[in-house]
Design a protein around this motif. Structure first.
Motif, PDB file in Angstrom:
ATOM      1  N   TYR A 205      -6.105  -9.535   0.336  1.00 18.98           N
ATOM      2  CA  TYR A 205      -5.343 -10.779   0.512  1.00 18.98           C
ATOM      3  C   TYR A 205      -5.464 -11.647  -0.747  1.00 18.98           C
ATOM      4  O   TYR A 205      -6.575 -11.901  -1.239  1.00 18.98           O
ATOM      5  CB  TYR A 205      -5.859 -11.573   1.722  1.00 18.98           C
ATOM      6  N   GLY A 206      -4.322 -12.065  -1.269  1.00 19.36           N
ATOM      7  CA  GLY A 206      -4.328 -12.948  -2.438  1.00 19.36           C
ATOM      8  C   GLY A 206      -4.715 -12.261  -3.732  1.00 19.36           C
ATOM      9  O   GLY A 206      -5.000 -12.911  -4.730  1.00 19.36           O
ATOM     10  N   ARG A 207      -4.744 -10.914  -3.720  1.00 22.72           N
ATOM     11  CA  ARG A 207      -5.204 -10.194  -4.903  1.00 22.72           C
ATOM     12  C   ARG A 207      -4.129  -9.309  -5.526  1.00 22.72           C
ATOM     13  O   ARG A 207      -4.456  -8.360  -6.257  1.00 22.72           O
ATOM     14  CB  ARG A 207      -6.441  -9.357  -4.547  1.00 22.72           C
ATOM     15  N   ALA A 208      -2.874  -9.603  -5.255  1.00 24.87           N
ATOM     16  CA  ALA A 208      -1.780  -8.791  -5.828  1.00 24.87           C
ATOM     17  C   ALA A 208      -1.915  -8.750  -7.344  1.00 24.87           C
ATOM     18  O   ALA A 208      -2.218  -9.760  -7.981  1.00 24.87           O
ATOM     19  CB  ALA A 208      -0.433  -9.387  -5.430  1.00 24.87           C
ATOM     20  N   GLY A 209      -1.735  -7.554  -7.903  1.00 22.82           N
ATOM     21  CA  GLY A 209      -1.832  -7.395  -9.353  1.00 22.82           C
ATOM     22  C   GLY A 209      -3.232  -7.052  -9.829  1.00 22.82           C
ATOM     23  O   GLY A 209      -3.421  -6.607 -10.957  1.00 22.82           O
ATOM     24  N   GLU A 210      -4.219  -7.250  -8.968  1.00 21.45           N
ATOM     25  CA  GLU A 210      -5.592  -6.914  -9.343  1.00 21.45           C
ATOM     26  C   GLU A 210      -5.888  -5.463  -8.926  1.00 21.45           C
ATOM     27  O   GLU A 210      -5.133  -4.838  -8.200  1.00 21.45           O
ATOM     28  CB  GLU A 210      -6.580  -7.863  -8.647  1.00 21.45           C
TER      29      GLU A 210
ATOM     30  N   GLN B 242       6.928  -9.570   4.649  1.00 23.18           N
ATOM     31  CA  GLN B 242       7.233  -9.193   6.028  1.00 23.18           C
ATOM     32  C   GLN B 242       7.329 -10.475   6.830  1.00 23.18           C
ATOM     33  O   GLN B 242       6.380 -11.267   6.855  1.00 23.18           O
ATOM     34  CB  GLN B 242       6.106  -8.337   6.611  1.00 23.18           C
ATOM     35  N   GLY B 243       8.473 -10.689   7.478  1.00 23.39           N
ATOM     36  CA  GLY B 243       8.620 -11.899   8.271  1.00 23.39           C
ATOM     37  C   GLY B 243       8.371 -13.145   7.454  1.00 23.39           C
ATOM     38  O   GLY B 243       7.617 -14.012   7.861  1.00 23.39           O
ATOM     39  N   GLN B 244       8.960 -13.224   6.286  1.00 19.95           N
ATOM     40  CA  GLN B 244       8.827 -14.347   5.348  1.00 19.95           C
ATOM     41  C   GLN B 244       7.383 -14.635   4.970  1.00 19.95           C
ATOM     42  O   GLN B 244       7.016 -15.777   4.715  1.00 19.95           O
ATOM     43  CB  GLN B 244       9.434 -15.668   5.850  1.00 19.95           C
ATOM     44  N   ARG B 245       6.560 -13.588   4.996  1.00 16.48           N
ATOM     45  CA  ARG B 245       5.144 -13.819   4.720  1.00 16.48           C
ATOM     46  C   ARG B 245       4.644 -12.747   3.779  1.00 16.48           C
ATOM     47  O   ARG B 245       4.985 -11.566   3.939  1.00 16.48           O
ATOM     48  CB  ARG B 245       4.382 -13.735   6.049  1.00 16.48           C
ATOM     49  N   ALA B 246       3.850 -13.136   2.812  1.00 18.76           N
ATOM     50  CA  ALA B 246       3.329 -12.172   1.852  1.00 18.76           C
ATOM     51  C   ALA B 246       2.417 -11.163   2.543  1.00 18.76           C
ATOM     52  O   ALA B 246       1.675 -11.501   3.467  1.00 18.76           O
ATOM     53  CB  ALA B 246       2.556 -12.896   0.761  1.00 18.76           C
ATOM     54  N   SER B 247       2.505  -9.929   2.088  1.00 20.81           N
ATOM     55  CA  SER B 247       1.714  -8.865   2.671  1.00 20.81           C
ATOM     56  C   SER B 247       1.149  -8.022   1.535  1.00 20.81           C
ATOM     57  O   SER B 247       1.873  -7.291   0.881  1.00 20.81           O
ATOM     58  CB  SER B 247       2.647  -8.027   3.550  1.00 20.81           C
ATOM     59  N   ALA B 248      -0.141  -8.126   1.299  1.00 21.01           N
ATOM     60  CA  ALA B 248      -0.766  -7.391   0.202  1.00 21.01           C
ATOM     61  C   ALA B 248      -1.346  -6.076   0.730  1.00 21.01           C
ATOM     62  O   ALA B 248      -1.820  -6.009   1.863  1.00 21.01           O
ATOM     63  CB  ALA B 248      -1.875  -8.231  -0.427  1.00 21.01           C
ATOM     64  N   TYR B 249      -1.281  -5.040  -0.107  1.00 19.68           N
ATOM     65  CA  TYR B 249      -1.832  -3.742   0.308  1.00 19.68           C
ATOM     66  C   TYR B 249      -2.120  -2.899  -0.923  1.00 19.68           C
ATOM     67  O   TYR B 249      -1.587  -3.138  -2.005  1.00 19.68           O
ATOM     68  CB  TYR B 249      -0.846  -3.008   1.233  1.00 19.68           C
TER      69      TYR B 249
ATOM     70  N   THR C 213      -4.053  -8.670   7.207  1.00 22.10           N
ATOM     71  CA  THR C 213      -3.973  -7.985   5.914  1.00 22.10           C
ATOM     72  C   THR C 213      -5.266  -7.224   5.620  1.00 22.10           C
ATOM     73  O   THR C 213      -5.246  -6.052   5.213  1.00 22.10           O
ATOM     74  CB  THR C 213      -3.721  -9.028   4.803  1.00 22.10           C
ATOM     75  N   GLU C 214      -6.383  -7.859   5.842  1.00 23.74           N
ATOM     76  CA  GLU C 214      -7.680  -7.247   5.549  1.00 23.74           C
ATOM     77  C   GLU C 214      -8.011  -6.094   6.500  1.00 23.74           C
ATOM     78  O   GLU C 214      -8.513  -5.053   6.078  1.00 23.74           O
ATOM     79  CB  GLU C 214      -8.777  -8.313   5.616  1.00 23.74           C
ATOM     80  N   ALA C 215      -7.699  -6.290   7.783  1.00 20.00           N
ATOM     81  CA  ALA C 215      -8.015  -5.242   8.763  1.00 20.00           C
ATOM     82  C   ALA C 215      -7.171  -3.993   8.505  1.00 20.00           C
ATOM     83  O   ALA C 215      -7.642  -2.861   8.676  1.00 20.00           O
ATOM     84  CB  ALA C 215      -7.789  -5.758  10.187  1.00 20.00           C
ATOM     85  N   LEU C 216      -5.927  -4.181   8.079  1.00 18.46           N
ATOM     86  CA  LEU C 216      -5.066  -3.031   7.790  1.00 18.46           C
ATOM     87  C   LEU C 216      -5.562  -2.283   6.556  1.00 18.46           C
ATOM     88  O   LEU C 216      -5.539  -1.051   6.508  1.00 18.46           O
ATOM     89  CB  LEU C 216      -3.611  -3.481   7.609  1.00 18.46           C
ATOM     90  N   PHE C 217      -6.043  -3.019   5.580  1.00 19.87           N
ATOM     91  CA  PHE C 217      -6.626  -2.364   4.403  1.00 19.87           C
ATOM     92  C   PHE C 217      -7.851  -1.540   4.814  1.00 19.87           C
ATOM     93  O   PHE C 217      -7.982  -0.368   4.439  1.00 19.87           O
ATOM     94  CB  PHE C 217      -7.021  -3.403   3.344  1.00 19.87           C
ATOM     95  N   ALA C 218      -8.713  -2.165   5.571  1.00 26.30           N
ATOM     96  CA  ALA C 218      -9.947  -1.487   5.989  1.00 26.30           C
ATOM     97  C   ALA C 218      -9.648  -0.229   6.797  1.00 26.30           C
ATOM     98  O   ALA C 218     -10.429   0.728   6.792  1.00 26.30           O
ATOM     99  CB  ALA C 218     -10.823  -2.441   6.809  1.00 26.30           C
ATOM    100  N   SER C 219      -8.495  -0.231   7.482  1.00 27.66           N
ATOM    101  CA  SER C 219      -8.131   0.906   8.325  1.00 27.66           C
ATOM    102  C   SER C 219      -7.267   1.933   7.603  1.00 27.66           C
ATOM    103  O   SER C 219      -6.917   2.969   8.174  1.00 27.66           O
ATOM    104  CB  SER C 219      -7.372   0.407   9.565  1.00 27.66           C
ATOM    105  N   GLY C 220      -6.896   1.628   6.357  1.00 20.52           N
ATOM    106  CA  GLY C 220      -6.069   2.566   5.594  1.00 20.52           C
ATOM    107  C   GLY C 220      -4.634   2.666   6.078  1.00 20.52           C
ATOM    108  O   GLY C 220      -3.979   3.695   5.895  1.00 20.52           O
TER     109      GLY C 220
ATOM    110  N   VAL D 117      -4.287 -12.603  20.320  1.00 16.38           N
ATOM    111  CA  VAL D 117      -4.261 -13.903  19.653  1.00 16.38           C
ATOM    112  C   VAL D 117      -5.225 -13.936  18.462  1.00 16.38           C
ATOM    113  O   VAL D 117      -6.119 -13.091  18.350  1.00 16.38           O
ATOM    114  CB  VAL D 117      -4.643 -15.047  20.619  1.00 16.38           C
ATOM    115  N   GLY D 118      -5.019 -14.888  17.593  1.00 12.42           N
ATOM    116  CA  GLY D 118      -6.020 -15.187  16.579  1.00 12.42           C
ATOM    117  C   GLY D 118      -6.042 -14.302  15.354  1.00 12.42           C
ATOM    118  O   GLY D 118      -6.906 -14.463  14.500  1.00 12.42           O
ATOM    119  N   VAL D 119      -5.104 -13.349  15.239  1.00 12.32           N
ATOM    120  CA  VAL D 119      -5.068 -12.501  14.048  1.00 12.32           C
ATOM    121  C   VAL D 119      -3.949 -13.016  13.144  1.00 12.32           C
ATOM    122  O   VAL D 119      -2.787 -12.716  13.359  1.00 12.32           O
ATOM    123  CB  VAL D 119      -4.836 -11.018  14.406  1.00 12.32           C
ATOM    124  N   GLY D 120      -4.301 -13.812  12.168  1.00 11.19           N
ATOM    125  CA  GLY D 120      -3.325 -14.397  11.252  1.00 11.19           C
ATOM    126  C   GLY D 120      -3.133 -13.533  10.028  1.00 11.19           C
ATOM    127  O   GLY D 120      -3.610 -12.388   9.957  1.00 11.19           O
ATOM    128  N   ASN D 121      -2.441 -14.077   9.057  1.00 11.50           N
ATOM    129  CA  ASN D 121      -2.041 -13.289   7.891  1.00 11.50           C
ATOM    130  C   ASN D 121      -3.218 -12.729   7.092  1.00 11.50           C
ATOM    131  O   ASN D 121      -3.196 -11.580   6.672  1.00 11.50           O
ATOM    132  CB  ASN D 121      -1.140 -14.134   6.989  1.00 11.50           C
TER     133      ASN D 121
END
Length: 270
Positions: A238-243, A257-264, A174-181, A166-170
């Motif tokens: 998160y929220g930094r697409a294009g940067e 993904q699942g109608q939700r933005a996913s930055a990477y 997004t941030e944890a996946l970036f940190a984990s590569g 529980v408790g892991v939102g968008n």
DNA sequence: AAAGACACCTGGGAGC
DNA sequence: TGCTCCCAGGTGTCTT
């Protein structure tokens, strides 16, 4: 929403003002939230003492001598403790008025939040299927690995699944996946064991750091005292697409993904 | 059984 | 200035 750190920050902010207080009145200005506020909620809580404020997943539980009020903040909800005389504004849908003269004021423009009685069939239904809390020892490699091992779904969808954890939102997924590569679209069964271990540690670390810093301030969220959280400046993707990625300089991309933005970062996350 | 689509709702920002 | 369109932190439920 408010993700888990925002809910926990809210809990900590309101608890000292509510614990031990007697409820004088429940004012419902608009009962049409995600589910209608039960007609008999006021009758059930009136005159009762609030014994403690706890949290399960993103639900705030205001425990009373008998039963509890279960509050969810949805996407845009917020709770504050204010003087009960303060005039209500447009989206101030609920006031829980206390004997102290203060009230817990619930504000929610989008009305995806909820106020329910617990226990009730609905509240039981909502809580029964939830996975472990991410910050407990229960959420570990031995628990998560078997759930990913044969799962074809994208790893991001898996860690955002409330039945898994529980408790892991968008934002934090997004941030944890970036940190984990790890690329968010990677199939869960193709994430290596080593990466999965790292992912678990990063989820815990990032959530804990966000709580420590009072949550992430986006459009609507402010802490229960009205001050903003300070975690937003720590967001890497998160929220930094294009940067440019802080780590490698590549341009941060976004997919859905699942109608939700996913930055990477296409370079850092494989 | 699992994955995807859709639903609830308002406000803010971009683009014309 | 104002209109239209798209997007947003969540998550239960209905369709494939």
């Amino acid at each position: 929403m408010p993700e888990l750190p925002e809910v926990e920050t809210s809990r900590r902010g309101i608890a000292p003002h509510l614990t031990g207080q007697t409820i004088r009145q429940l004012i419902v200005r608009n009962a049409q939230l995600r589910w209608p506020i039960p007609d008999d909620l006021a009758a059930k809580v009136n005159g009762q003492e609030i014994t403690q404020i706890t949290r399960r997943a993103k639900y705030l539980l205001l425990a009373l001598k008998q039963g509890a009020i279960m509050v969810h903040l949805g996407m845009s909800g917020r709770v504050r403790v204010v003087n009960a005389e303060l005039p209500a504004e447009k989206h101030d849908h609920v006031d829980l008025v206390l004997a102290s003269g203060q009230c817990l004021r619930f504000t929610d423009p989008r009305r995806f939040g909820s106020w329910l009685w617990h226990p009730s069939p609905r509240s039981e239904q909502l809580l029964s299927h939830l996975g472990p809390e991410p910050l407990t020892d229960e959420f570990n490699f031995d628990y998560l690995y078997p759930l990913c091992r044969n799962r074809k779904a994208a790893i991001k969808q898996v860690i955002m699944d409330n039945q898994v954890v529980v408790g892991v939102g968008n934002i934090y997924a997004t941030e944890a996946l970036f940190a984990s590569g790890i690329r968010p679209t990677r199939s869960a069964q193709k994430v290596t064991q080593q990466q999965l271990k790292q992912l678990i540690q990063h989820i815990k670390r990032i959530l804990a750091a966000a709580i420590e810093q009072g949550g992430t301030t986006l459009k609507d969220f402010t802490r229960s005292d009205g001050k903003p959280g300070y975690f937003k400046q720590a967001l890497q993707v998160y929220g930094r697409a294009g940067e440019a990625c802080d780590s490698c300089g590549s341009t941060i991309k976004t997919t859905r993904q699942g109608q939700r933005a996913s930055a990477y970062c296409p370079s850092c996350q494989k």
